[in-house]
Design a protein around this motif. Sequence first.
Motif, mmCIF file in Angstrom:
data_model
loop_
_atom_site.group_PDB
_atom_site.id
_atom_site.type_symbol
_atom_site.label_atom_id
_atom_site.label_comp_id
_atom_site.label_asym_id
_atom_site.label_seq_id
_atom_site.Cartn_x
_atom_site.Cartn_y
_atom_site.Cartn_z
ATOM 1 N N PRO A 53 0.809 -1.216 0.000
ATOM 2 C CA PRO A 53 0.000 0.000 0.000
ATOM 3 C C PRO A 53 0.839 1.262 0.000
ATOM 4 O O PRO A 53 1.917 1.313 0.601
ATOM 5 C CB PRO A 53 -0.811 -0.128 1.295
ATOM 6 C CG PRO A 53 -0.007 -1.040 2.160
ATOM 7 C CD PRO A 53 0.665 -1.997 1.235
ATOM 8 N N ALA A 54 0.326 2.266 -0.663
ATOM 9 C CA ALA A 54 0.996 3.561 -0.694
ATOM 10 C C ALA A 54 0.637 4.366 0.539
ATOM 11 O O ALA A 54 -0.384 4.114 1.184
ATOM 12 C CB ALA A 54 0.589 4.322 -1.958
ATOM 13 N N ASP A 55 1.466 5.331 0.856
ATOM 14 C CA ASP A 55 1.147 6.239 1.949
ATOM 15 C C ASP A 55 -0.170 6.944 1.624
ATOM 16 O O ASP A 55 -0.381 7.411 0.496
ATOM 17 C CB ASP A 55 2.266 7.271 2.109
ATOM 18 C CG ASP A 55 1.975 8.260 3.231
ATOM 19 O OD1 ASP A 55 2.071 7.861 4.399
ATOM 20 O OD2 ASP A 55 1.631 9.417 2.924
ATOM 21 N N GLY A 56 -1.076 6.981 2.586
ATOM 22 C CA GLY A 56 -2.357 7.634 2.361
ATOM 23 C C GLY A 56 -3.452 6.712 1.871
ATOM 24 O O GLY A 56 -4.539 7.184 1.531
ATOM 25 N N ALA A 84 -10.174 10.009 8.042
ATOM 26 C CA ALA A 84 -10.880 9.736 9.288
ATOM 27 C C ALA A 84 -10.067 8.848 10.226
ATOM 28 O O ALA A 84 -10.184 8.948 11.448
ATOM 29 C CB ALA A 84 -12.221 9.088 8.988
ATOM 30 N N VAL A 85 -9.228 8.000 9.662
ATOM 31 C CA VAL A 85 -8.459 7.050 10.476
ATOM 32 C C VAL A 85 -7.077 7.604 10.839
ATOM 33 O O VAL A 85 -6.621 7.462 11.985
ATOM 34 C CB VAL A 85 -8.309 5.702 9.738
ATOM 35 C CG1 VAL A 85 -7.465 4.723 10.554
ATOM 36 C CG2 VAL A 85 -9.671 5.101 9.438
ATOM 37 N N CYS A 86 -6.426 8.209 9.879
ATOM 38 C CA CYS A 86 -5.034 8.635 10.080
ATOM 39 C C CYS A 86 -4.856 10.154 10.150
ATOM 40 O O CYS A 86 -3.718 10.629 10.251
ATOM 41 C CB CYS A 86 -4.150 8.086 8.958
ATOM 42 S SG CYS A 86 -3.906 6.287 9.002
ATOM 43 N N LYS A 95 8.642 6.555 7.222
ATOM 44 C CA LYS A 95 7.475 5.724 7.458
ATOM 45 C C LYS A 95 6.351 6.117 6.504
ATOM 46 O O LYS A 95 6.307 7.243 5.994
ATOM 47 C CB LYS A 95 6.969 5.888 8.893
ATOM 48 C CG LYS A 95 7.953 5.451 9.970
ATOM 49 C CD LYS A 95 8.020 3.934 10.079
ATOM 50 C CE LYS A 95 8.885 3.520 11.246
ATOM 51 N NZ LYS A 95 8.951 2.040 11.406
ATOM 52 N N LYS A 96 5.434 5.215 6.250
ATOM 53 C CA LYS A 96 4.209 5.539 5.519
ATOM 54 C C LYS A 96 3.028 5.233 6.427
ATOM 55 O O LYS A 96 3.107 4.386 7.334
ATOM 56 C CB LYS A 96 4.108 4.761 4.207
ATOM 57 C CG LYS A 96 4.023 3.241 4.342
ATOM 58 C CD LYS A 96 3.980 2.583 2.972
ATOM 59 C CE LYS A 96 3.978 1.056 3.083
ATOM 60 N NZ LYS A 96 3.998 0.394 1.757
ATOM 61 N N ARG A 97 1.944 5.940 6.205
ATOM 62 C CA ARG A 97 0.736 5.748 7.005
ATOM 63 C C ARG A 97 -0.317 5.032 6.166
ATOM 64 O O ARG A 97 -0.596 5.423 5.028
ATOM 65 C CB ARG A 97 0.199 7.090 7.486
ATOM 66 C CG ARG A 97 1.109 7.815 8.469
ATOM 67 C CD ARG A 97 0.590 9.211 8.760
ATOM 68 N NE ARG A 97 0.544 10.024 7.533
ATOM 69 C CZ ARG A 97 -0.068 11.199 7.443
ATOM 70 N NH1 ARG A 97 -0.724 11.697 8.482
ATOM 71 N NH2 ARG A 97 -0.047 11.862 6.305
ATOM 72 N N VAL A 98 -0.896 3.997 6.746
ATOM 73 C CA VAL A 98 -1.928 3.204 6.076
ATOM 74 C C VAL A 98 -3.100 3.046 7.038
ATOM 75 O O VAL A 98 -2.928 2.608 8.180
ATOM 76 C CB VAL A 98 -1.407 1.813 5.662
ATOM 77 C CG1 VAL A 98 -2.521 0.986 5.032
ATOM 78 C CG2 VAL A 98 -0.230 1.949 4.704
ATOM 79 N N ARG A 122 -13.186 -1.991 13.762
ATOM 80 C CA ARG A 122 -12.058 -1.357 14.438
ATOM 81 C C ARG A 122 -11.179 -0.668 13.389
ATOM 82 O O ARG A 122 -10.915 -1.239 12.323
ATOM 83 C CB ARG A 122 -11.240 -2.395 15.198
ATOM 84 C CG ARG A 122 -10.037 -1.842 15.971
ATOM 85 C CD ARG A 122 -9.203 -2.973 16.545
ATOM 86 N NE ARG A 122 -9.991 -3.812 17.446
ATOM 87 C CZ ARG A 122 -9.518 -4.949 17.970
ATOM 88 N NH1 ARG A 122 -8.312 -5.386 17.650
ATOM 89 N NH2 ARG A 122 -10.281 -5.661 18.782
ATOM 90 N N THR A 123 -10.751 0.528 13.663
ATOM 91 C CA THR A 123 -9.877 1.256 12.739
ATOM 92 C C THR A 123 -8.586 1.641 13.458
ATOM 93 O O THR A 123 -8.580 1.904 14.664
ATOM 94 C CB THR A 123 -10.550 2.523 12.195
ATOM 95 O OG1 THR A 123 -10.863 3.407 13.276
ATOM 96 C CG2 THR A 123 -11.832 2.168 11.436
ATOM 97 N N ALA A 124 -7.496 1.658 12.711
ATOM 98 C CA ALA A 124 -6.201 2.036 13.275
ATOM 99 C C ALA A 124 -5.300 2.547 12.155
ATOM 100 O O ALA A 124 -5.438 2.135 10.997
ATOM 101 C CB ALA A 124 -5.553 0.843 13.979
ATOM 102 N N CYS A 125 -4.402 3.432 12.512
ATOM 103 C CA CYS A 125 -3.455 3.972 11.544
ATOM 104 C C CYS A 125 -2.115 3.285 11.739
ATOM 105 O O CYS A 125 -1.471 3.437 12.783
ATOM 106 C CB CYS A 125 -3.313 5.480 11.734
ATOM 107 S SG CYS A 125 -2.310 6.279 10.450
ATOM 108 N N ALA A 126 -1.704 2.505 10.760
ATOM 109 C CA ALA A 126 -0.433 1.787 10.837
ATOM 110 C C ALA A 126 0.685 2.649 10.264
ATOM 111 O O ALA A 126 0.557 3.184 9.158
ATOM 112 C CB ALA A 126 -0.529 0.469 10.073
ATOM 113 N N GLN A 127 1.762 2.796 11.006
ATOM 114 C CA GLN A 127 2.961 3.481 10.519
ATOM 115 C C GLN A 127 4.016 2.418 10.280
ATOM 116 O O GLN A 127 4.509 1.792 11.227
ATOM 117 C CB GLN A 127 3.442 4.526 11.514
ATOM 118 C CG GLN A 127 2.564 5.766 11.561
ATOM 119 C CD GLN A 127 3.186 6.883 12.362
ATOM 120 O OE1 GLN A 127 3.508 6.712 13.542
ATOM 121 N NE2 GLN A 127 3.373 8.033 11.748
ATOM 122 N N ILE A 128 4.348 2.208 9.035
ATOM 123 C CA ILE A 128 5.214 1.098 8.654
ATOM 124 C C ILE A 128 6.278 1.571 7.670
ATOM 125 O O ILE A 128 6.223 2.697 7.166
ATOM 126 C CB ILE A 128 4.393 -0.045 8.025
ATOM 127 C CG1 ILE A 128 3.476 0.498 6.918
ATOM 128 C CG2 ILE A 128 3.565 -0.757 9.084
ATOM 129 C CD1 ILE A 128 2.619 -0.555 6.239
#
Length: 229
Positions: A53-56, A84-86, A95-98, A122-128
Motif C-alpha cells: 500500500p501507498a502512503d495515504g 478519518a483514520v489517520c 514511514k508511511k501511514r496506512v 475497528r480502525t487504526a493507523c499503521a505506521q510502517i
Amino acid sequence: MRRLTPLVLAFGILLTLVAAGPALASSYRYWSFWDGSAGQWAYASLGPSMARPADGSAWGFRFAVSKDAGDEAARPRAAADFGAVCGATPAAEGKKRVAVVVDFGLPADAPSGEEPPQDAPRTACAQIAPDATAAEALAAVAKPLRYNSAALLCAVSGYPKQGCGEPLAQGSGTASSPATATASGPADGRESASPAGSGSGPSAGLLVGIAAVAALAAAALWQSRRRTR
C-alpha cells in the motif's frame, strides 16, 4: 443424423454440468481483503502479502460467511476513509501511514461457540516502512494474527479461535468440514481459487454426474456404430 442424437444429447448434458460447477460452489467463513485506495472498497486482486500500500491508502479486512468473489463477499462496514483514520497521526520520516479497517462481522457469521470481539469495525493507523506490505500493516495494529500451515490468514486479533476458511453446507451456516487452504502467502485469499483450497474443485456429485454422462455417451456411440454395420 438421428444416430448421432443420443451422443449429441449426452455431450450437451455433460457441458451443462461442467458449466454449472462454479454455481454449486460453497460459501466460506473467512477473512476477505479489500483495497480502499480510491475511497471505495474493492475486492483486492492481490493478497496482503503481495500488496504494498501507498502512503495515504486504506485497506480493509472483513470476517463473514460469503462467496470468494468481489460481487458477493461482504465488505467492511466502515468507510474507506484515510483521513478519518489517520488524520490525527502526523507523518514520520522513513514511514508511511496506512489506514487499516478490521471488521469482525456479525454474530450470525461467527463460528459455533464464539462471538465477534466487538460490534463496530475497528480502525487504526499503521505506521510502517515504505516497502512494507498490507500484511505487515495489519500485523502492526491487530495482533495476534493466526495463519494456517499454508500461510492463509485465519484469525485477526485472535478471532476466531479455531477454523480457517471452512466451506459451509449450502443453505446453512454450519461448516461441512475443516479444509486445508492453498494460498501461497500470508492472508492471501487471492492466490487460491477459494479461501479453502479443498473446496475449490468440483463437487463429488458433479464428478459422479460427469462419469454417468460419459458412460451414456460411450454407450450411444457404440450403439450408433453397431447400427451402421
